[in-house]
Design an enzyme around this catalytic site. Structure first.
Site, PDB file in Angstrom:
ATOM      1  N   LYS A  13       0.859  -1.156  -0.103  1.00 56.29           N
ATOM      2  CA  LYS A  13      -0.104  -0.357  -0.221  1.00 56.29           C
ATOM      3  C   LYS A  13       0.513   1.319  -0.179  1.00 56.29           C
ATOM      4  O   LYS A  13       0.753   2.255  -0.758  1.00 56.29           O
ATOM      5  CB  LYS A  13      -1.150   0.362   1.154  1.00 56.29           C
ATOM      6  CG  LYS A  13      -1.787  -1.120   1.225  1.00 56.29           C
ATOM      7  CD  LYS A  13      -2.395  -0.906   2.603  1.00 56.29           C
ATOM      8  CE  LYS A  13      -1.623  -0.970   4.137  1.00 56.29           C
ATOM      9  NZ  LYS A  13      -1.570  -2.737   4.580  1.00 56.29           N
ATOM     10  N   ARG A  88      -9.309   0.947   8.836  1.00 56.85           N
ATOM     11  CA  ARG A  88      -8.564  -0.238   9.591  1.00 56.85           C
ATOM     12  C   ARG A  88      -9.852  -0.959  10.807  1.00 56.85           C
ATOM     13  O   ARG A  88      -9.228  -2.369  10.609  1.00 56.85           O
ATOM     14  CB  ARG A  88      -7.323  -0.140  10.149  1.00 56.85           C
ATOM     15  CG  ARG A  88      -5.647  -0.859   9.598  1.00 56.85           C
ATOM     16  CD  ARG A  88      -4.988  -0.371  10.605  1.00 56.85           C
ATOM     17  NE  ARG A  88      -3.694  -0.909  10.205  1.00 56.85           N
ATOM     18  CZ  ARG A  88      -2.248  -0.502   9.472  1.00 56.85           C
ATOM     19  NH1 ARG A  88      -3.096   0.854   8.899  1.00 56.85           N
ATOM     20  NH2 ARG A  88      -1.450  -1.355   8.950  1.00 56.85           N
ATOM     21  N   ARG A 122      11.624  -6.358   5.538  1.00 54.95           N
ATOM     22  CA  ARG A 122      11.359  -5.022   4.192  1.00 54.95           C
ATOM     23  C   ARG A 122      12.536  -4.065   5.700  1.00 54.95           C
ATOM     24  O   ARG A 122      12.389  -4.324   6.734  1.00 54.95           O
ATOM     25  CB  ARG A 122      10.103  -4.577   5.090  1.00 54.95           C
ATOM     26  CG  ARG A 122       9.611  -3.222   5.089  1.00 54.95           C
ATOM     27  CD  ARG A 122       8.198  -2.860   5.083  1.00 54.95           C
ATOM     28  NE  ARG A 122       7.169  -2.495   6.090  1.00 54.95           N
ATOM     29  CZ  ARG A 122       6.482  -2.419   5.963  1.00 54.95           C
ATOM     30  NH1 ARG A 122       5.562  -2.384   5.210  1.00 54.95           N
ATOM     31  NH2 ARG A 122       5.221  -2.999   7.378  1.00 54.95           N
ATOM     32  N   ARG A 155      11.574  -2.107  11.051  1.00 52.87           N
ATOM     33  CA  ARG A 155      10.693  -1.359  12.287  1.00 52.87           C
ATOM     34  C   ARG A 155      10.769  -3.001  13.015  1.00 52.87           C
ATOM     35  O   ARG A 155      10.555  -4.128  12.937  1.00 52.87           O
ATOM     36  CB  ARG A 155       9.421  -1.696  11.625  1.00 52.87           C
ATOM     37  CG  ARG A 155       9.313   0.176  10.395  1.00 52.87           C
ATOM     38  CD  ARG A 155       7.836  -0.053   9.653  1.00 52.87           C
ATOM     39  NE  ARG A 155       6.905  -0.816  10.334  1.00 52.87           N
ATOM     40  CZ  ARG A 155       5.945  -0.917   9.481  1.00 52.87           C
ATOM     41  NH1 ARG A 155       5.367  -0.248   8.376  1.00 52.87           N
ATOM     42  NH2 ARG A 155       4.665  -1.526   9.285  1.00 52.87           N
ATOM     43  N   ARG A 166      -0.071  -8.831  13.574  1.00 54.24           N
ATOM     44  CA  ARG A 166      -0.480  -7.488  12.315  1.00 54.24           C
ATOM     45  C   ARG A 166      -1.574  -8.740  11.828  1.00 54.24           C
ATOM     46  O   ARG A 166      -2.527  -8.177  10.627  1.00 54.24           O
ATOM     47  CB  ARG A 166       0.338  -6.868  11.696  1.00 54.24           C
ATOM     48  CG  ARG A 166       0.529  -6.088  12.766  1.00 54.24           C
ATOM     49  CD  ARG A 166       2.342  -5.684  12.029  1.00 54.24           C
ATOM     50  NE  ARG A 166       2.454  -4.938  10.529  1.00 54.24           N
ATOM     51  CZ  ARG A 166       3.263  -5.231  10.440  1.00 54.24           C
ATOM     52  NH1 ARG A 166       4.125  -5.869  10.967  1.00 54.24           N
ATOM     53  NH2 ARG A 166       3.403  -4.057   9.196  1.00 54.24           N
TER      54      ARG A 166
HETATM   55  P1  ADP Z   1       1.508  -2.081   7.546  1.00 57.94           P
HETATM   56  O1  ADP Z   1       0.615  -1.925   6.549  1.00 57.94           O
HETATM   57  O2  ADP Z   1       2.814  -2.325   7.191  1.00 57.94           O
HETATM   58  O3  ADP Z   1       0.746  -2.964   8.832  1.00 57.94           O
HETATM   59  P2  ADP Z   1       0.913   0.364   9.013  1.00 57.94           P
HETATM   60  O4  ADP Z   1       3.201   1.015   8.649  1.00 57.94           O
HETATM   61  O5  ADP Z   1       0.143   0.355   8.234  1.00 57.94           O
HETATM   62  O6  ADP Z   1       1.696  -1.175   8.551  1.00 57.94           O
HETATM   63  O7  ADP Z   1       0.754   0.348  10.360  1.00 57.94           O
HETATM   64  C1  ADP Z   1       1.468  -0.320  11.264  1.00 57.94           C
HETATM   65  C2  ADP Z   1       1.214  -0.135  13.103  1.00 57.94           C
HETATM   66  O8  ADP Z   1       0.984   1.631  12.916  1.00 57.94           O
HETATM   67  C3  ADP Z   1      -0.399  -0.982  12.451  1.00 57.94           C
HETATM   68  O9  ADP Z   1       0.438  -1.864  13.429  1.00 57.94           O
HETATM   69  C4  ADP Z   1      -0.669   0.309  13.970  1.00 57.94           C
HETATM   70  O10 ADP Z   1      -0.132  -0.345  15.530  1.00 57.94           O
HETATM   71  C5  ADP Z   1      -0.737   1.403  13.321  1.00 57.94           C
HETATM   72  N1  ADP Z   1      -1.554   1.817  12.492  1.00 57.94           N
HETATM   73  C6  ADP Z   1      -1.884   2.820  11.872  1.00 57.94           C
HETATM   74  N2  ADP Z   1      -2.453   3.327  11.036  1.00 57.94           N
HETATM   75  C7  ADP Z   1      -4.009   2.637  12.594  1.00 57.94           C
HETATM   76  C8  ADP Z   1      -4.755   2.774  12.005  1.00 57.94           C
HETATM   77  N3  ADP Z   1      -5.573   3.543  10.621  1.00 57.94           N
HETATM   78  N4  ADP Z   1      -5.693   2.142  13.457  1.00 57.94           N
HETATM   79  C9  ADP Z   1      -4.909   1.392  14.244  1.00 57.94           C
HETATM   80  N5  ADP Z   1      -3.834   1.896  14.027  1.00 57.94           N
HETATM   81  C10 ADP Z   1      -3.219   2.069  13.089  1.00 57.94           C
END
Ligand code: ADP
Ligand code: ZN
Length: 212
Positions: A13, A88, A122, A155, A166
């Site tokens: 994404k 999410r 990554r 990360r 996740r």
């Molecule tokens: P990926 O898509 O690789 O899982 P992101 O960078 O989108 O990673 O998100 C990393 C972390 O940030 C998530 O696992 C969560 O802890 C937090 N996070 C990101 N976006 C949201 C959201 N919309 N609601 C709740 N937590 C979020």
């Protein structure tokens, strides 16, 4: 263009969104990057969310919704946006509908084995958030970002235990959004491919007006 990128962790994404900013001419808004930047600078938000993000769980809806509401109210987001990592959960999607009219949702599919390969390898720039991969997309100088000279690191939530968490969280809380947006008639499906250029091609097709 008011666009949402939907898909499991590792679907690509963020990479697709970042590469599309110049084509679509709207800002790329990643809640994950906003949280990581806050964590790096030890701001109050960063301190509040650090343990949750590092363990692979979701930040609470109220905090996240407020953050996005404020971000979308800024000048540059008036012409549109690419939202990456938000919504999410169903409550987040319902809240978003109350303050912005989403035009299209691109739902990216990817196999579990590809997810593990991508996330395990990554690396991310601490400063600008650019994604690299130890095998497929290495920075020219080890550990240093090609774009801003920032530090390239792993990360905490890209470590094995957090990856499993996740994926679980994605299936339980985020996957229901596919049906939510399909029913609204604005969802377009696409597949992530091994080669990034092929994935980008699929993404461009998904964006073509005839698809919705
Ligand atoms: P990926 O898509 O690789 O899982 P992101 O960078 O989108 O990673 O998100 C990393 C972390 O940030 C998530 O696992 C969560 O802890 C937090 N996070 C990101 N976006 C949201 C959201 N919309 N609601 C709740 N937590 C979020
Ligand atoms: Zn960088």
């Amino acid at each position: 263009m008011k666009l949402i990128m939907l898909g499991p962790p590792g679907a690509g994404k963020g990479t697709l969104a970042a590469k599309s900013v110049n084509i679509l001419n709207v800002p790329h808004i990643s809640t994950g990057t906003i949280f990581r930047t806050a964590m790096s600078s030890n701001s109050p938000l960063g301190l509040k969310v650090k343990a949750i993000v590092e363990s692979g769980r979701l930040v609470d809806d109220q905090t996240t919704i407020e953050l996005v509401r404020e971000r979308l109210a800024q000048e540059d987001a008036q012409k549109g946006y690419i939202l990456d990592g938000f919504p999410r959960t169903i409550p987040q999607a319902e809240a978003l509908a109350g303050f912005s009219a989403v035009g299209k949702v691109v739902n990216i599919s990817i196999s579990d084995s590809d997810i593990l390969e991508r996330l395990g390898g990554r690396r991310v720039c601490r400063k600008c958030g650019h994604n690299f991969h130890v095998v497929y997309d290495k920075p020219a100088r080890e550990g240093i970002c090609d774009h801003c000279d920032g530090e390239v690191y792993t990360r905490d939530d890209d470590k094995d235990e957090a990856i499993q968490k996740r994926l679980e969280v994605y299936r339980a809380q985020t996957a229901p959004l596919i049906q939510f947006y399909r029913e609204k008639g604005i969802l377009v499906d696409m597949n992530a491919m091994i080669k990034f250029e092929d994935t980008m091609e699929n993404f461009k097709n998904a964006l073509a007006p005839r698809r919705v």
